[in-house]
Scaffold this active site. Sequence first.
Site, PDB file in Angstrom:
ATOM      1  N   CYS A   2      43.347  -3.812  18.699  1.00 37.94           N
ATOM      2  CA  CYS A   2      43.866  -4.272  17.327  1.00 37.94           C
ATOM      3  C   CYS A   2      44.543  -3.159  16.762  1.00 37.94           C
ATOM      4  O   CYS A   2      44.343  -2.137  17.209  1.00 37.94           O
ATOM      5  CB  CYS A   2      42.521  -4.512  16.648  1.00 37.94           C
ATOM      6  SG  CYS A   2      41.393  -5.623  17.067  1.00 37.94           S
ATOM      7  N   ARG A  27      50.567  -2.411  21.100  1.00 35.34           N
ATOM      8  CA  ARG A  27      49.371  -2.347  21.367  1.00 35.34           C
ATOM      9  C   ARG A  27      48.675  -3.698  21.941  1.00 35.34           C
ATOM     10  O   ARG A  27      47.625  -3.805  22.449  1.00 35.34           O
ATOM     11  CB  ARG A  27      48.573  -2.078  20.407  1.00 35.34           C
ATOM     12  CG  ARG A  27      48.721  -0.375  19.673  1.00 35.34           C
ATOM     13  CD  ARG A  27      48.231  -0.341  18.615  1.00 35.34           C
ATOM     14  NE  ARG A  27      46.930  -0.355  18.048  1.00 35.34           N
ATOM     15  CZ  ARG A  27      46.154   0.711  18.329  1.00 35.34           C
ATOM     16  NH1 ARG A  27      46.627   1.960  18.723  1.00 35.34           N
ATOM     17  NH2 ARG A  27      44.740   0.848  17.942  1.00 35.34           N
ATOM     18  N   TRP A  73      43.552  -8.096  18.653  1.00 36.61           N
ATOM     19  CA  TRP A  73      43.336  -8.362  20.189  1.00 36.61           C
ATOM     20  C   TRP A  73      41.948  -8.865  20.330  1.00 36.61           C
ATOM     21  O   TRP A  73      40.911  -8.198  20.273  1.00 36.61           O
ATOM     22  CB  TRP A  73      43.574  -6.876  20.775  1.00 36.61           C
ATOM     23  CG  TRP A  73      43.697  -7.230  22.285  1.00 36.61           C
ATOM     24  CD1 TRP A  73      44.567  -7.630  23.106  1.00 36.61           C
ATOM     25  CD2 TRP A  73      42.585  -6.617  23.183  1.00 36.61           C
ATOM     26  NE1 TRP A  73      44.436  -7.487  24.228  1.00 36.61           N
ATOM     27  CE2 TRP A  73      43.112  -7.129  24.538  1.00 36.61           C
ATOM     28  CE3 TRP A  73      41.497  -6.181  23.125  1.00 36.61           C
ATOM     29  CZ2 TRP A  73      42.474  -6.659  25.594  1.00 36.61           C
ATOM     30  CZ3 TRP A  73      40.622  -5.844  24.285  1.00 36.61           C
ATOM     31  CH2 TRP A  73      41.049  -6.159  25.442  1.00 36.61           C
ATOM     32  N   ASN A  97      39.090  -2.751  13.790  1.00 33.12           N
ATOM     33  CA  ASN A  97      39.142  -2.423  15.356  1.00 33.12           C
ATOM     34  C   ASN A  97      37.982  -1.645  15.744  1.00 33.12           C
ATOM     35  O   ASN A  97      37.494  -0.715  15.369  1.00 33.12           O
ATOM     36  CB  ASN A  97      40.379  -1.447  15.174  1.00 33.12           C
ATOM     37  CG  ASN A  97      40.784  -1.308  16.881  1.00 33.12           C
ATOM     38  OD1 ASN A  97      40.321  -1.906  17.699  1.00 33.12           O
ATOM     39  ND2 ASN A  97      41.726  -0.304  17.049  1.00 33.12           N
ATOM     40  N   GLY A  98      37.653  -2.346  16.986  1.00 30.65           N
ATOM     41  CA  GLY A  98      36.144  -2.048  17.631  1.00 30.65           C
ATOM     42  C   GLY A  98      35.541  -3.350  17.815  1.00 30.65           C
ATOM     43  O   GLY A  98      35.681  -4.570  17.827  1.00 30.65           O
ATOM     44  N   GLU A 464      48.645   2.234  42.045  1.00 33.68           N
ATOM     45  CA  GLU A 464      49.201   2.291  40.888  1.00 33.68           C
ATOM     46  C   GLU A 464      50.514   1.313  40.942  1.00 33.68           C
ATOM     47  O   GLU A 464      50.817   0.457  40.007  1.00 33.68           O
ATOM     48  CB  GLU A 464      49.889   3.770  40.313  1.00 33.68           C
ATOM     49  CG  GLU A 464      50.677   3.767  39.285  1.00 33.68           C
ATOM     50  CD  GLU A 464      49.932   3.234  38.170  1.00 33.68           C
ATOM     51  OE1 GLU A 464      48.867   2.848  37.959  1.00 33.68           O
ATOM     52  OE2 GLU A 464      50.790   2.957  36.817  1.00 33.68           O
ATOM     53  N   LYS A 468      51.111  -1.807  38.290  1.00 35.11           N
ATOM     54  CA  LYS A 468      52.248  -2.097  37.534  1.00 35.11           C
ATOM     55  C   LYS A 468      53.122  -3.396  37.760  1.00 35.11           C
ATOM     56  O   LYS A 468      53.381  -4.203  36.914  1.00 35.11           O
ATOM     57  CB  LYS A 468      53.491  -0.984  37.953  1.00 35.11           C
ATOM     58  CG  LYS A 468      53.404   0.323  37.616  1.00 35.11           C
ATOM     59  CD  LYS A 468      53.556   0.302  36.203  1.00 35.11           C
ATOM     60  CE  LYS A 468      52.477   0.747  35.088  1.00 35.11           C
ATOM     61  NZ  LYS A 468      51.475   1.016  35.179  1.00 35.11           N
ATOM     62  N   GLU A 471      50.682  -6.071  36.191  1.00 30.65           N
ATOM     63  CA  GLU A 471      50.580  -5.873  34.810  1.00 30.65           C
ATOM     64  C   GLU A 471      51.761  -6.834  34.096  1.00 30.65           C
ATOM     65  O   GLU A 471      51.658  -7.292  33.036  1.00 30.65           O
ATOM     66  CB  GLU A 471      50.964  -4.345  34.122  1.00 30.65           C
ATOM     67  CG  GLU A 471      49.469  -3.619  34.340  1.00 30.65           C
ATOM     68  CD  GLU A 471      49.588  -2.368  33.584  1.00 30.65           C
ATOM     69  OE1 GLU A 471      49.153  -2.235  32.527  1.00 30.65           O
ATOM     70  OE2 GLU A 471      50.345  -1.537  34.325  1.00 30.65           O
ATOM     71  N   HIS A 487      41.142  -5.233  59.549  1.00 33.21           N
ATOM     72  CA  HIS A 487      39.692  -5.475  59.555  1.00 33.21           C
ATOM     73  C   HIS A 487      39.393  -6.779  58.522  1.00 33.21           C
ATOM     74  O   HIS A 487      38.323  -6.573  58.170  1.00 33.21           O
ATOM     75  CB  HIS A 487      38.832  -4.074  58.793  1.00 33.21           C
ATOM     76  CG  HIS A 487      39.128  -3.218  59.753  1.00 33.21           C
ATOM     77  ND1 HIS A 487      38.359  -2.904  61.217  1.00 33.21           N
ATOM     78  CD2 HIS A 487      39.935  -1.885  59.773  1.00 33.21           C
ATOM     79  CE1 HIS A 487      38.502  -1.984  61.778  1.00 33.21           C
ATOM     80  NE2 HIS A 487      39.506  -1.328  61.091  1.00 33.21           N
ATOM     81  N   LYS A 585      47.609  -1.381  24.824  1.00 34.70           N
ATOM     82  CA  LYS A 585      47.883  -0.094  25.260  1.00 34.70           C
ATOM     83  C   LYS A 585      47.043   0.942  25.270  1.00 34.70           C
ATOM     84  O   LYS A 585      47.008   1.824  26.047  1.00 34.70           O
ATOM     85  CB  LYS A 585      49.158   0.436  24.110  1.00 34.70           C
ATOM     86  CG  LYS A 585      49.718   1.677  24.493  1.00 34.70           C
ATOM     87  CD  LYS A 585      50.451   1.842  25.955  1.00 34.70           C
ATOM     88  CE  LYS A 585      50.871   3.017  26.121  1.00 34.70           C
ATOM     89  NZ  LYS A 585      51.474   3.306  27.719  1.00 34.70           N
TER      90      LYS A 585
HETATM   91  C1  AGP Z   1      48.611   1.341  32.415  1.00 34.36           C
HETATM   92  O1  AGP Z   1      49.720   0.647  32.910  1.00 34.36           O
HETATM   93  C2  AGP Z   1      47.466   0.202  31.804  1.00 34.36           C
HETATM   94  N1  AGP Z   1      48.100  -0.369  30.403  1.00 34.36           N
HETATM   95  C3  AGP Z   1      46.039   0.906  31.789  1.00 34.36           C
HETATM   96  O2  AGP Z   1      45.487   0.869  32.999  1.00 34.36           O
HETATM   97  C4  AGP Z   1      45.865   2.112  31.218  1.00 34.36           C
HETATM   98  O3  AGP Z   1      46.369   3.244  32.239  1.00 34.36           O
HETATM   99  C5  AGP Z   1      44.426   2.408  30.833  1.00 34.36           C
HETATM  100  O4  AGP Z   1      44.198   1.483  30.027  1.00 34.36           O
HETATM  101  C6  AGP Z   1      44.079   3.825  30.746  1.00 34.36           C
HETATM  102  O5  AGP Z   1      44.798   4.248  29.260  1.00 34.36           O
HETATM  103  P1  AGP Z   1      44.711   5.829  28.882  1.00 34.36           P
HETATM  104  O6  AGP Z   1      45.291   6.677  29.835  1.00 34.36           O
HETATM  105  O7  AGP Z   1      45.355   5.773  27.547  1.00 34.36           O
HETATM  106  O8  AGP Z   1      43.129   6.380  28.908  1.00 34.36           O
END
Ligand code: AGP
Length: 590
Positions: A2, A27, A73, A97-98, A464, A468, A471, A487, A585
């Site tokens: 949010c 975000r 969100w 937010n929370g 990673e 990517k 995502e 395996h 984000k």
């Molecule tokens: C990264 O592409 C993602 N959006 C997500 O995995 C992110 O790395 C993760 O939420 C951790 O966020 P931070 O580094 O702000 O703690």
Amino acid sequence: MCGIVGYIGKEKCLEKIINGLESLEYRGYDSAGIAYKVKNHIRILKKEGRITNLKNDLDLQQDSFIGIGHTRWATHGRPCQLNSHPHQVGAITLVHNGIIENYEELKKELQYEPISETDSEVLAAYINQMYQESQDILSVLSTLEKKIIGSYALGILVEGEDKIYAIRKDSPLIIGRSEDGNFIASDVPAILQFTKKYQLLLNHEYAVLEKDHVIIFQDGKEVEREVLTFVGEKEATMKNGFAHFMLKEIYEQPKVIYDTVQCYIKDDYMNQMAFLDEFDAIDIVGCGSAYHAGLVGASLLKKYGDIPVQVAVASEYRYTKQFYQKNHLLIVISQSGETADTLAVLRNAKEQGIHTLTIVNVVGSSIAREADQVFYIKAGVEVAVATTKAYTCQLALLSLFACYLGIKRGILKEDVLSLYDDLGSQIETILKEDALIKDVAQFIQNKNDIFYLGRQVDYALCMEASLKLKEVSYLHSEAYAAGELKHGTISLIEEGTPVISLLTDEELFLKTLSNVKEVVSRGAFSVIITNQEIMDKTLYQKMIQLPKTLDLTGGILVMVVCQLLAYYVALYKECDIDKPRNLAKSVTVE
Ligand code: AGP
């Protein structure tokens, strides 16, 4: 996550709030809303979907000078207009937010039947009920924390009052200061177009904003709070000619990695890193890409530092019994510095007396403020939800830790640091010569399952690379330890299955190459990303050759290729690259 933006001042508020919310779109959200005062009446408008849906029904120029806005969100309750914020109950209108964990218990104390599915509306009703009893919002705010379990950043309007109230616990909120008025916002980018001056609202604090005055309260008492100036350029939140923030931030990597590295090697590097001598064991914890950076860092620290390092995702680590050794170091990695699980790990470790260090990007973030030691990366504001430049800056900083230990142990010379002089141009070359990457993206864009194969540090990089791709392109992919494939999962390999193999670890090169042979013999579409020579051209359909370099920086080069690959696949699939569905984000909820 949010987003919250509020404004109270001499100028009209609607356009400021809407523009602020648009700066927070990165975000991630599914609905938006705004509450604003016209004469003495609070009006509320909220819409499912994008902020433009809100804008279309608003006269941005109408005479309103106090307002609070929100992008939601969804956590409790479906994404829909009824569940979106602001929520108004009685005299209280709020944005949140929370997550309120005890909202079911709170509901039982209410003489009010919620109309939405949200914890936030229950919170609004609870605050209103307390306010009706005391008629004193400050006394309500000073005792709120005793009643509420969970996390909250709140912007609150009270009927009949020309003020904005703000309060936070475990969710970020800052206060923007300017000549013509004052802001509340979830993050600095929301206010940068209006002011660079801001104050931190620290955890458990609350504040009262008037058009020319702000009072911050800590433990019920007024406190003075320094007005900070955001260091960084406003254009960080603009695309500057790039089609997407993600591509812009991929292209910023030569500069921001240089800035990060130089910050530590340009003077007194060995002394800055000498703290590492005090520790006999290291835990590295993070979420998502930060965790993946930790995996790469751990591989380097073990190799060059000959020190035990364990890596974990924060959401698991925090519930796992830890057997801390004497002189144990906990490193938490976080781009935003606000990730709830990572912050919880930091707090738990500090309670146990463990020395905590954070590698973090956002200055003044909760994790940055609460860790014993802070090592900032210099990635600048990262807007795209999918992290790129922050991740590679994290790798660079972790490799500097490994370099130090290697130099101290005599297996590296201090001139190893010259490695970083070439890194920028090596990345530039990858960025310029991306035709092959685009070819691969064309081929895999319509595939259902893509495999990334690697061993050791290459396997960590696969994690990673796979994230990517998932995502931003929504294609399913899987990172697999190359030696593990046979395996079981090799059963999934069939004619045309894309298998992308990362082969930069010289010692394991031939072993991983044999795994490539296994998938090729079953018809895989083989892509190899390597800094080694491969003579047998039957082992790949496409090969992306990287310059030979030490693993200290080799992973960064591999990742730039994989970031571009993910980006181009998403581009060809016309995905919402900077704001992928369901993603946020900064995950400030657990
Ligand atoms: C990264 O592409 C993602 N959006 C997500 O995995 C992110 O790395 C993760 O939420 C951790 O966020 P931070 O580094 O702000 O703690």
